[in-house]
Design an enzyme around this catalytic site. Structure first.
Site, mmCIF file in Angstrom:
data_model
loop_
_atom_site.group_PDB
_atom_site.id
_atom_site.type_symbol
_atom_site.label_atom_id
_atom_site.label_comp_id
_atom_site.label_asym_id
_atom_site.label_seq_id
_atom_site.Cartn_x
_atom_site.Cartn_y
_atom_site.Cartn_z
ATOM 1 N N HIS A 208 -0.489 -9.644 -6.213
ATOM 2 C CA HIS A 208 0.829 -9.797 -6.852
ATOM 3 C C HIS A 208 1.584 -11.049 -6.434
ATOM 4 O O HIS A 208 2.663 -11.313 -6.955
ATOM 5 C CB HIS A 208 1.701 -8.565 -6.606
ATOM 6 C CG HIS A 208 2.197 -8.433 -5.191
ATOM 7 N ND1 HIS A 208 1.491 -7.796 -4.214
ATOM 8 C CD2 HIS A 208 3.335 -8.866 -4.598
ATOM 9 C CE1 HIS A 208 2.164 -7.826 -3.070
ATOM 10 N NE2 HIS A 208 3.290 -8.481 -3.276
HETATM 11 C C1 UD1 Z 1 8.564 -8.162 -4.883
HETATM 12 C C2 UD1 Z 1 8.943 -8.910 -3.604
HETATM 13 C C3 UD1 Z 1 7.692 -9.186 -2.786
HETATM 14 C C4 UD1 Z 1 6.938 -7.895 -2.532
HETATM 15 C C5 UD1 Z 1 6.662 -7.172 -3.827
HETATM 16 C C6 UD1 Z 1 6.090 -5.833 -3.521
HETATM 17 C C7 UD1 Z 1 10.828 -10.472 -3.627
HETATM 18 C C8 UD1 Z 1 11.210 -11.889 -3.712
HETATM 19 N N1 UD1 Z 1 9.533 -10.197 -3.915
HETATM 20 O O1 UD1 Z 1 7.721 -9.003 -5.642
HETATM 21 O O2 UD1 Z 1 8.067 -9.734 -1.541
HETATM 22 O O3 UD1 Z 1 5.734 -8.202 -1.883
HETATM 23 O O4 UD1 Z 1 7.905 -6.967 -4.535
HETATM 24 O O5 UD1 Z 1 5.495 -5.224 -4.603
HETATM 25 O O6 UD1 Z 1 11.651 -9.652 -3.328
HETATM 26 N N2 UD1 Z 1 8.287 -5.451 -12.809
HETATM 27 C C9 UD1 Z 1 8.077 -4.387 -13.640
HETATM 28 N N3 UD1 Z 1 8.412 -3.154 -13.187
HETATM 29 C C10 UD1 Z 1 8.937 -2.924 -11.957
HETATM 30 C C11 UD1 Z 1 9.150 -4.029 -11.121
HETATM 31 C C12 UD1 Z 1 8.827 -5.289 -11.560
HETATM 32 O O7 UD1 Z 1 7.605 -4.536 -14.765
HETATM 33 O O8 UD1 Z 1 9.202 -1.753 -11.602
HETATM 34 C C13 UD1 Z 1 7.871 -6.788 -13.275
HETATM 35 C C14 UD1 Z 1 8.999 -7.582 -13.919
HETATM 36 O O9 UD1 Z 1 8.464 -8.318 -14.966
HETATM 37 C C15 UD1 Z 1 9.415 -8.519 -12.797
HETATM 38 C C16 UD1 Z 1 8.120 -8.759 -12.047
HETATM 39 O O10 UD1 Z 1 7.404 -7.534 -12.149
HETATM 40 O O11 UD1 Z 1 9.973 -9.695 -13.282
HETATM 41 C C17 UD1 Z 1 8.307 -9.127 -10.614
HETATM 42 O O12 UD1 Z 1 9.149 -8.200 -9.914
HETATM 43 P P1 UD1 Z 1 10.011 -8.677 -8.632
HETATM 44 O O13 UD1 Z 1 10.586 -7.498 -7.943
HETATM 45 O O14 UD1 Z 1 10.922 -9.778 -9.008
HETATM 46 O O15 UD1 Z 1 8.938 -9.356 -7.721
HETATM 47 P P2 UD1 Z 1 7.551 -8.784 -7.207
HETATM 48 O O16 UD1 Z 1 6.477 -9.701 -7.642
HETATM 49 O O17 UD1 Z 1 7.439 -7.348 -7.528
HETATM 50 N N1 UDP Z 2 0.574 0.647 -2.493
HETATM 51 C C1 UDP Z 2 0.525 1.834 -3.223
HETATM 52 N N2 UDP Z 2 -0.177 1.836 -4.396
HETATM 53 C C2 UDP Z 2 -0.838 0.749 -4.862
HETATM 54 C C3 UDP Z 2 -0.780 -0.452 -4.110
HETATM 55 C C4 UDP Z 2 -0.055 -0.459 -2.940
HETATM 56 O O1 UDP Z 2 1.095 2.846 -2.814
HETATM 57 O O2 UDP Z 2 -1.461 0.847 -5.924
HETATM 58 C C5 UDP Z 2 1.338 0.645 -1.235
HETATM 59 C C6 UDP Z 2 0.507 0.316 -0.021
HETATM 60 O O3 UDP Z 2 -0.078 1.489 0.496
HETATM 61 C C7 UDP Z 2 1.519 -0.307 0.925
HETATM 62 C C8 UDP Z 2 2.557 -0.916 -0.007
HETATM 63 O O4 UDP Z 2 2.283 -0.392 -1.308
HETATM 64 O O5 UDP Z 2 2.135 0.677 1.717
HETATM 65 C C9 UDP Z 2 2.477 -2.414 -0.035
HETATM 66 O O6 UDP Z 2 3.383 -2.884 -0.999
HETATM 67 P P1 UDP Z 2 3.161 -4.197 -1.854
HETATM 68 O O7 UDP Z 2 1.745 -4.622 -1.785
HETATM 69 O O8 UDP Z 2 3.753 -3.920 -3.183
HETATM 70 O O9 UDP Z 2 4.135 -5.218 -1.126
HETATM 71 P P2 UDP Z 2 4.038 -6.120 0.197
HETATM 72 O O10 UDP Z 2 3.604 -5.266 1.325
HETATM 73 O O11 UDP Z 2 3.116 -7.260 -0.094
HETATM 74 O O12 UDP Z 2 5.427 -6.630 0.347
#
Ligand code: UD1
Ligand code: UDP
Length: 360
Positions: A208
């Protein structure tokens, strides 16, 4: 409303997993008032509600429903709404977790309103300032009053930045969570049977990071590497990945099964039984270490340095298909016994300190 009232701020998937063991610990003490605000950074059922349900996290008291947006807009919207909330209610401390935009927004609001801020998972540094999370970590640590630190290396980072007086080594709340989560998962998960997977006969992948999934050529190279692996790959599709694969028209190879995001209990079972975990997630690298499955990390660096030093995790700075295959096939001899993430009591240590500072 009592002023002996903690506010926990969560918003994104990793926040939910990290607050769960803190809520379990608070529950054991009975009667300690606390409230939860959900910023709405993540909002899909499989990115949010599922964790509240399966990990028994209390329903948020406040929902800000900020949703997706650019960094400035998303963080700014959260700040405006959190500021209003904190002006209407009396909180003795704001507890922020991890390194997402919700973390930074709440830390800044607390600091500006002179409400004490405690940061759980403090002191991590990737030393890559182009990652939004690195900026969030540094800024959050510097405006927070109490820092709960998962590793000794993170303690050293904080010392180097002059923050040692506010730092408390706690160990890692995700380690607490997985000890409990694996137990629950054994009772409730049948994911291997559902996907007809045999232990150590598949790879588990997540992707991601914007630098991997927002750039079409880079994403294509990674998908090509995953498609060429010598066993089936289960790829849990974060919404950012799902959206970009569709938008760029990138094909998914035959041996890659693209799935909806899993719930936590199914996901930890998949991590434990995978031949290797291939990821760019922070939390997933660490969980692979906890369940003793070798990890390949599609990043140039990591803030979870101990996973590399113990031989449990290999970085792939140059994310070409060839480099991914080479790392996936490399034999490793991880030293899991070094256990740098505490002893599974991080939540107890954190709540003890919060209790003595903000409830007495
Ligand atoms: C965010 C965090 C990242 C974390 C990740 C965990 C920041 C800057 N980034 O990244 O550090 O590792 O979450 O998963 O805070 N979207 C959906 N549904 C949702 C959420 C998001 O469709 O429920 C889509 C939207 O198009 C959105 C994109 O995902 O624009 C990115 O979501 P966003 O929360 O901005 O950043 P992440 O890549 O999820
Ligand atoms: N995770 C989950 N389901 C998935 C992928 C990840 O429950 O399909 C959980 C995973 O076990 C971990 C957390 O999500 O606890 C990690 O979050 P993510 O990778 O979204 O964010 P990051 O840790 O990089 O900020």
């Amino acid at each position: 409303m009592s002023s002996k009232n903690l506010l926990f701020v969560v918003g994104a998937r990793p926040n939910f997993i990290k607050i769960a063991p803190l809520c379990i610990e608070l529950g054991k003490r009975g009667g300690m008032p606390f409230q939860i605000v959900h910023t709405g950074q993540h909002y899909d059922q499989l990115m949010s509600d599922v964790f509240f349900e399966e990990l028994n996290i209390p329903e948020p008291d406040f929902k800000l429903e900020v949703g997706s947006g650019s960094h400035g807009k998303q963080t700014g919207d959260m700040m405006a709404k959190l500021e209003g909330l904190c002006q209407e209610h009396a909180f003795s401390c704001i507890v922020v977790i991890g390194d997402v935009n919700s973390t930074l927004a709440a830390a800044l609001v607390g600091a500006k309103l002179n409400i004490p801020v405690a940061h759980v998972e403090s002191g991590l540094r990737s030393f890559n300032r182009s990652m939004p999370e690195e900026i969030n970590r540094i800024a959050t640590d510097h405006v927070s009053d109490v820092l709960f630190v998962p590793t000794q290396l993170a303690m050293a980072n904080l010392r180097n930045e002059g923050l040692q007086a506010r730092s408390h080594f706690s160990g890692d709340v995700m380690y607490d969570m997985i000890l409990h989560g694996l137990e629950l998962a054994h009772k409730h998960s049948s994911i291997l049977e559902q996907f007809q997977l045999s232990p150590k006969a598949y790879y588990l992948a997540t992707l991601h990071r914007p630098y991997n999934v927002d750039a079409p050529e880079q994403l294509k190279a990674i998908m090509s590497g995953l498609s060429s692996l010598d066993a089936p790959v289960l790829l849990s599709a974060h919404p950012r990945l799902q959206k970009n694969l569709a938008q760029f028209g990138i094909a998914v190879g035959k041996n890659v099964q693209l799935t909806q995001p899993f719930g936590y209990l199914d996901f930890v079972v998949l991590e434990k039984n995978a031949r290797k975990v291939i990821t760019d997630s922070g939390g997933v690298q660490k969980e692979a270490f906890f369940v003793q499955t070798p990890c390949v990390t599609l990043r140039p660096e990591t803030e979870w340095v101990e996973t590399i030093e113990t031989g449990a995790n290999l970085l792939v700075p140059d994310r070409t298909a060839e480099a991914i295959l080479k790392a996936a096939y490399q034999e490793t001899a991880p030293r899991y016994e070094e256990s740098p993430y505490g002893d599974g009591n991080a939540s107890k240590i954190i709540i003890d300190i919060l209790q003595s500072k903000y409830y007495s």
